[in-house]
Write an enzyme that holds these catalytic residues in place. Structure first.
Site, PDB file in Angstrom:
ATOM      1  N   GLN A  42      -0.714  -7.534   6.040  1.00 30.95           N
ATOM      2  CA  GLN A  42      -0.112  -8.000   4.789  1.00 30.95           C
ATOM      3  C   GLN A  42      -1.099  -8.860   3.986  1.00 30.95           C
ATOM      4  OE1 GLN A  42       2.915  -7.018   3.698  1.00 30.95           O
ATOM      5  NE2 GLN A  42       2.804  -8.241   1.847  1.00 30.95           N
ATOM      6  N   LYS A  97       9.799  -4.419   6.029  1.00 30.38           N
ATOM      7  CA  LYS A  97       9.035  -3.267   6.529  1.00 30.38           C
ATOM      8  C   LYS A  97       9.412  -2.981   7.971  1.00 30.38           C
ATOM      9  CE  LYS A  97       5.255  -4.027   3.298  1.00 30.38           C
ATOM     10  NZ  LYS A  97       4.022  -4.743   3.000  1.00 30.38           N
ATOM     11  N   ASP A 101      -1.861   1.906   4.329  1.00 33.00           N
ATOM     12  CA  ASP A 101      -1.909   1.230   3.027  1.00 33.00           C
ATOM     13  C   ASP A 101      -2.805   1.973   2.042  1.00 33.00           C
ATOM     14  OD1 ASP A 101      -0.508  -1.110   2.358  1.00 33.00           O
ATOM     15  OD2 ASP A 101      -1.685  -2.324   3.752  1.00 33.00           O
TER      16      ASP A 101
HETATM   17  N1  GUN Z   1       0.754  -7.328  -0.519  1.00 31.33           N
HETATM   18  C1  GUN Z   1       1.348  -6.915  -1.667  1.00 31.33           C
HETATM   19  N2  GUN Z   1       1.433  -5.568  -1.703  1.00 31.33           N
HETATM   20  C2  GUN Z   1       0.866  -5.124  -0.552  1.00 31.33           C
HETATM   21  C3  GUN Z   1       0.655  -3.822  -0.020  1.00 31.33           C
HETATM   22  O1  GUN Z   1       0.983  -2.796  -0.612  1.00 31.33           O
HETATM   23  N3  GUN Z   1       0.046  -3.783   1.193  1.00 31.33           N
HETATM   24  C4  GUN Z   1      -0.354  -4.905   1.862  1.00 31.33           C
HETATM   25  N4  GUN Z   1      -0.944  -4.749   3.026  1.00 31.33           N
HETATM   26  N5  GUN Z   1      -0.172  -6.123   1.378  1.00 31.33           N
HETATM   27  C5  GUN Z   1       0.439  -6.223   0.182  1.00 31.33           C
END
Ligand code: GUN
Length: 297
Positions: free
Chosen positions: A99, A55, A122
Site C-alpha cells: 500500500q 481489499k 498493482d
Molecule cells: N494507494 C493509493 N492507490 C493505490 C493503489 O492503487 N495501489 C497501492 N499499492 N497503493 C495505493
C-alpha cells in the site's frame, strides 16, 4: 434540466465479484489452487488502513487466500524488501500489493520494482508499465484504478472510442498515465492535463470523456463539462461539513457532483463509483495471476 446517468460502480463491482468468486471456485476444483493475495501496509495512515481492510475483506469474499502484513512505521527498507522476497517465492501468493504511500525513509521505487512482475497486481513494475504503454495490455497487469475506469467507460460508450476526445486531469503514475495508455489503445484522442496546463477549464470542456484524478475536492464544476460527456471521478477527498451545527466528515470527489450531474451524459458518484471497481480489478488481476501460475507449472 437534464440529468446524467449515474454510473453505479458499486453494483458493477458486486456483479464482477460474483463472477470472480465463481472462477476462483472453478480453479480450486480443477487445479486445487486458490488465488492468493498478500497486502502489505507500513505504518498507521488511517485512510490506508481502511483501503487495506477493504481489499482483504473483498479477497475473502471472492474465496481467495488472503494475507495482510502490517509493519511498524519505522520498519527498515531492508526488512520490507526481505518480506517482498519471501512473498515473491511463496507459491500460495499470486498477487502482492504494498500500500502506498510508504513512510518517507523508504524508497517507493525500490519497493515497487522489487515485486516480481508476475505477481505485480498493482501494475507498477516497469515491465508491466512498458507492456501497457506499448499496447500489450492483454499481457500486462494494468493498474487497478484506470482498469476499473475503463470498464465503466466501455459500458457507456463501447470498446471503440474512435473520434472521441478524452481529457485526463492528473498525470500520476497510478492513474493519469496508465489511463492515457488505455484510452489511446481504445482509439480515443487523449489529452493529459496537470498543474501547469493553461486554461484547464476550456481544455476540459472539449472532452467527450473527462477523467478527474487530481485530489482536489469539487474542483471540476458543471461549467467545465461538455454537455453529454462521460465523467469519471477518481478523487476521494475527505471534507468537513456542518450538519445541524455539528462538524462531520464526508467523502467527495474531484468533481462537483451537484452541478456536473446537470450537464454530463453519465457520471460516477463518490463514493460508489470508481472505488469499488478499483478493488475488484485487484481481484481480477490476482485471479489472472493464479491462472498464469497454473499454466506455467
Ligand atoms: N494507494 C493509493 N492507490 C493505490 C493503489 O492503487 N495501489 C497501492 N499499492 N497503493 C495505493
Amino acid at each position: 434540466m437534464a440529468s446524467a446517468v449515474i454510473i453505479d460502480g458499486k453494483a458493477k463491482a458486486a456483479e464482477l465479484s460474483e463472477s470472480i468468486a465463481r472462477d476462483a471456485a472453478a480453479l480450486l476444483a480443477s487445479d486445487n489452487l486458490r488465488p492468493g493475495l498478500a497486502v502489505v501496509i507500513v505504518g498507521e495512515d488511517p485512510a490506508s488502513q481502511v483501503y487495506v481492510r477493504n481489499k482483504k475483506r473483498t479477497a475473502e469474499n471472492c474465496g481467495f487466500h488472503s494475507v495482510q502484513h502490517t509493519l511498524a512505521p519505522d520498519t527498515s527498507q531492508q526488512d520490507l524488501l526481505a518480506l517482498i522476497d519471501e512473498l515473491n517465492n511463496d507459491k500460495k501468493i499470486h498477487g502482492i500489493l504494498v500500500q502506498l504511500p510508504l513512510p518517507r525513509h523508504i524508497d517507493e521505487l525500490a519497493v515497487t520494482q522489487a515485486i516480481t512482475p508476475r505477481k505485480d497486481v498493482d501494475g507498477f513494475h516497469f515491465l508491466n508499465i512498458g507492456k501497457l504503454t506499448a499496447g500489450h495490455s492483454s499481457d500486462a497487469f494494468v493498474p487497478c484504478t484506470p482498469a476499473g475506469c475503463m470498464l465503466m467507460i466501455e459500458d457507456q460508450l463501447g470498446k471503440d472510442l474512435s473520434g472521441l476526445n478524452a481529457v485526463i486531469i492528473g498525470r500520476s503514475n497510478i492513474v493519469g498515465k496508465p489511463m492515457a495508455s488505455l484510452l489511446l489503445q481504445a482509439n480515443a484522442t487523449v489529452t493529459i492535463c496537470h498543474s501547469r496546463t493553461k486554461d484547464l477549464k476550456n481544455v476540459a470542456r472539449r472532452a467527450d470523456i473527462l477523467v478527474a484524478a487530481v485530489g482536489r475536492a469539487n474542483m471540476v464544476s458543471g461549467d467545465w463539462i461538455k454537455p453529454g460527456a462521460t465523467v469519471i471521478d477518481v478523487g476521494i477527498n475527505r471534507v468537513e461539513i456542518e450538519v445541524d451545527g455539528t462538524k462531520k466528515s464526508r467523502l467527495t470527489g474531484d468533481v462537483d457532483f451537484a452541478s456536473a450531474v446537470q450537464v454530463a451524459g453519465a457520471i460516477t458518484p463518490v463514493p460508489g463509483g470508481v472505488g469499488p471497481m478499483t478493488i475488484m480489478m485487484l481481484m481480477s488481476n490476482t485471479l489472472a495471476s493464479a491462472r498464469q501460475a497454473v499454466s506455467r507449472d
